[in-house]
Design an enzyme around this catalytic site. Structure first.
Site, PDB file in Angstrom:
ATOM      1  N   SER A   1       0.862  -1.173   0.000  1.00 25.85           N
ATOM      2  CA  SER A   1       0.000   0.000   0.000  1.00 25.85           C
ATOM      3  C   SER A   1       0.904   1.230   0.000  1.00 25.85           C
ATOM      4  O   SER A   1       1.683   1.445   0.928  1.00 25.85           O
ATOM      5  CB  SER A   1      -0.879  -0.031   1.257  1.00 25.85           C
TER       6      SER A   1
ATOM      7  N   LYS B   1      -1.062  -1.049  -4.330  1.00 27.97           N
ATOM      8  CA  LYS B   1      -2.268  -0.269  -4.043  1.00 27.97           C
ATOM      9  C   LYS B   1      -1.832   1.166  -3.842  1.00 27.97           C
ATOM     10  O   LYS B   1      -0.962   1.460  -3.022  1.00 27.97           O
ATOM     11  CB  LYS B   1      -2.951  -0.821  -2.794  1.00 27.97           C
TER      12      LYS B   1
ATOM     13  N   LYS C   1      -2.785   4.928  -2.782  1.00 25.95           N
ATOM     14  CA  LYS C   1      -3.743   5.790  -2.089  1.00 25.95           C
ATOM     15  C   LYS C   1      -4.010   7.003  -2.966  1.00 25.95           C
ATOM     16  O   LYS C   1      -3.054   7.613  -3.477  1.00 25.95           O
ATOM     17  CB  LYS C   1      -3.149   6.246  -0.754  1.00 25.95           C
TER      18      LYS C   1
ATOM     19  N   ASP D   1      -7.064   3.210  -3.521  1.00 15.85           N
ATOM     20  CA  ASP D   1      -7.863   3.332  -2.290  1.00 15.85           C
ATOM     21  C   ASP D   1      -8.060   4.812  -1.988  1.00 15.85           C
ATOM     22  O   ASP D   1      -7.091   5.539  -1.773  1.00 15.85           O
ATOM     23  CB  ASP D   1      -7.118   2.649  -1.130  1.00 15.85           C
TER      24      ASP D   1
ATOM     25  N   GLU E   1     -11.037   1.069  -4.023  1.00  9.84           N
ATOM     26  CA  GLU E   1     -11.425   0.847  -2.622  1.00  9.84           C
ATOM     27  C   GLU E   1     -12.030   2.113  -2.017  1.00  9.84           C
ATOM     28  O   GLU E   1     -11.460   3.202  -2.137  1.00  9.84           O
ATOM     29  CB  GLU E   1     -10.169   0.417  -1.843  1.00  9.84           C
TER      30      GLU E   1
ATOM     31  N   ASP F   1     -14.148  -0.918   2.351  1.00  8.70           N
ATOM     32  CA  ASP F   1     -13.318  -1.064   3.554  1.00  8.70           C
ATOM     33  C   ASP F   1     -14.117  -0.446   4.703  1.00  8.70           C
ATOM     34  O   ASP F   1     -14.904  -1.128   5.381  1.00  8.70           O
ATOM     35  CB  ASP F   1     -11.964  -0.364   3.289  1.00  8.70           C
TER      36      ASP F   1
ATOM     37  N   LYS G   1     -10.904  -5.931   7.575  1.00  9.26           N
ATOM     38  CA  LYS G   1      -9.891  -5.688   8.599  1.00  9.26           C
ATOM     39  C   LYS G   1     -10.435  -6.263   9.890  1.00  9.26           C
ATOM     40  O   LYS G   1     -11.442  -5.757  10.419  1.00  9.26           O
ATOM     41  CB  LYS G   1      -9.627  -4.189   8.764  1.00  9.26           C
TER      42      LYS G   1
ATOM     43  N   GLY H   1      -4.933  -3.881   6.336  1.00  2.00           N
ATOM     44  CA  GLY H   1      -4.044  -3.545   7.448  1.00  2.00           C
ATOM     45  C   GLY H   1      -4.281  -2.125   7.931  1.00  2.00           C
ATOM     46  O   GLY H   1      -4.890  -1.307   7.242  1.00  2.00           O
TER      47      GLY H   1
HETATM   48  O1  OSB Z   1      -7.522   2.145   4.201  1.00  2.00           O
HETATM   49  O2  OSB Z   1      -6.318   0.466   3.891  1.00  2.00           O
HETATM   50  C1  OSB Z   1      -6.498   1.528   4.455  1.00  2.00           C
HETATM   51  C2  OSB Z   1      -3.513   2.358   6.778  1.00  2.00           C
HETATM   52  C3  OSB Z   1      -4.140   3.155   7.696  1.00  2.00           C
HETATM   53  C4  OSB Z   1      -5.472   3.431   7.546  1.00  2.00           C
HETATM   54  C5  OSB Z   1      -6.186   2.914   6.471  1.00  2.00           C
HETATM   55  C6  OSB Z   1      -5.579   2.085   5.547  1.00  2.00           C
HETATM   56  C7  OSB Z   1      -4.196   1.827   5.696  1.00  2.00           C
HETATM   57  C8  OSB Z   1      -3.381   0.984   4.786  1.00  2.00           C
HETATM   58  C9  OSB Z   1      -2.195   0.349   5.449  1.00  2.00           C
HETATM   59  O3  OSB Z   1      -3.572   0.880   3.602  1.00  2.00           O
HETATM   60  C10 OSB Z   1      -1.641  -0.873   4.866  1.00  2.00           C
HETATM   61  C11 OSB Z   1      -0.790  -1.614   5.887  1.00  2.00           C
HETATM   62  O4  OSB Z   1      -1.097  -1.612   7.098  1.00  2.00           O
HETATM   63  O5  OSB Z   1       0.178  -2.238   5.471  1.00  2.00           O
HETATM   64 MG    MG Z   2      -8.707   1.107   2.771  1.00  2.00          MG
END
Ligand code: OSB
Ligand code: MG
Length: 369
Positions: free
Chosen positions: A135, A161, A163, A188, A213, A238, A262, A290
């Site tokens: 990510s 992925k 952001k 995401d 996402e 999510d 999660k 995560g």
């Molecule tokens: O939306 O997936 C998410 C981290 C903090 C808050 C939201 C998200 C995330 C990540 C982290 O994408 C991925 C990881 O923990 O390796």
């Molecule tokens: Mg997410």
């Protein structure tokens, strides 16, 4: 089992690199680590995935501290509690899934240790290695973005992925496609858009993304269903999926075609399994997300990722991505296949280094049950 003592640790762990999402930047992880002791002397560990502030969710380390100390501990006092009956015991508490999950995780660790089984076997996991995706935060700088993606691909991550947020979406996706071709890629948005942005998603439709996402509001199902009708790329939810009820509603409405589960967000592994099983029964693939957990929290995510209907790479970064020194040994390491290996030891299968937990704690409270 009967719980006789719960120790709460407010841990602050500096991150090797900061992580930016559409809702903010994190450079020190605030987390709540739980040590739960049962009457036979066995010790279980859990982690609350809430953050220092109410950004991803309304829960914070402080709200979870309050809910665990003042309600959850009292509700389990004197009861024969298991990770399976725990959700019912605390069901009078509305919401606060992350707080509930932190305790539930420790109960799974205890159950595994008492029965001599890894959590993945207790859950019905079917694989020993789980594929990991990277990510990549909102970086803003094109050169740094491409460097980070390249390093991730070289390290063996199974997908990237990205952001996104308004102003950082189509262009970085286009650049990644131009530079790296047909790699498994998804985005995401962490709820940063509205339906009026449908044009952005129609453009993203041209890039063959695995999924988009949580494009819309963090609690929405109805508008995601509208958006899903308007675009080809599968929507993955999510934030909007906090329970089996939400998953069923999302399926009924057509709000998504994939779910990022999660375990911390949905109240623990019992609910994770229920959502997983429902999704499997309706042909909807899932994967495990995560929250920049320490190695303690990652253990439960790894166990969940061994379930059969987990069909995409998981956001379970190895210890080395964010931590100079994780709270466990051995650390979670990415294999050359881009996987994490699910341990065959009882419970969480890794050793929690209590000295490190204590050293990183800024506040500790012992509650005798
Ligand atoms: O939306 O997936 C998410 C981290 C903090 C808050 C939201 C998200 C995330 C990540 C982290 O994408 C991925 C990881 O923990 O390796
Ligand atoms: Mg997410």
């Amino acid at each position: 089992m009967r719980i006789r003592k719960v120790t709460l640790h407010y841990v602050k762990l500096p991150m090797k690199q900061s992580f930016t999402t559409s809702f903010g930047t994190e450079s020190v992880r605030h987390t709540l680590i739980l040590k739960v002791e049962e009457s036979g002397g066995e010790v279980g560990w859990g982690e609350v995935v809430a953050d220092g502030g109410p950004w991803y969710s309304y829960e914070t380390v402080h709200t979870a501290w309050h809910v665990i100390r003042d309600y959850i501990v009292r509700m389990i006092a004197g009861k024969d509690v298991t990770p399976e009956n725990f959700p019912r015991i605390v069901s009078r508490i509305r919401g606060h899934n992350m707080a509930k999950a932190g305790v539930e995780f420790a109960l799974w660790d205890l159950k595994g240790k008492i029965e001599g089984k890894p959590i993945k076997d207790l859950l019905g996991g079917v694989r020993d290695e789980v594929p990991i995706g990277l990510s990549v935060g909102v970086i803003g700088d094109v050169k740094r973005l491409l460097d980070e993606v390249e390093a991730g691909l070289n390290a063996g991550y199974h997908r990237i992925k990205l952001k996104i947020k308004p102003g950082w979406d189509v262009n970085p996706v286009k650049l990644i496609r131009e530079e790296f071709g047909d790699i498994p890629l998804q985005v995401d948005a962490n709820a940063a858009y509205t339906l009026s942005d449908v044009g952005v998603f129609r453009e993203l439709d041209n890039y063959g993304l695995l999924m988009i996402e949580q494009p819309l509001h963090y609690d929405d199902l109805v508008e995601h269903a509208e958006l899903q009708k308007a675009i080809k790329t599968p929507i993955c939810l999510d934030e909007s999926i906090k329970s089996l009820r939400d998953a069923k509603a999302a399926h009924k409405l057509g709000s998504c075609r994939v779910i990022n589960i999660k375990p911390g967000r949905v109240g623990g592994l019992t609910e994770t399994k229920a959502i997983h099983d429902f999704a499997e029964s309706v042909g909807m693939p899932v994967w495990i997300g995560g929250m920049i957990e320490t190695g303690i929290g990652r253990s439960f995510a790894v166990a969940a990722a061994t379930l059969p209907n987990v069909k995409y790479p998981n956001d379970i970064s190895p210890s080395t991505r964010f931590w100079e020194e994780d709270l466990i040994e051995p650390p979670w390491l990415l294999t050359s296949n881009g996987t994490l290996r699910a341990p065959n030891k009882p419970g969480i299968g890794v050793e929690v280094i209590e000295e490190r937990v204590l050293r990183k704690s800024v506040k500790i409270e012992v509650v005798t049950v």
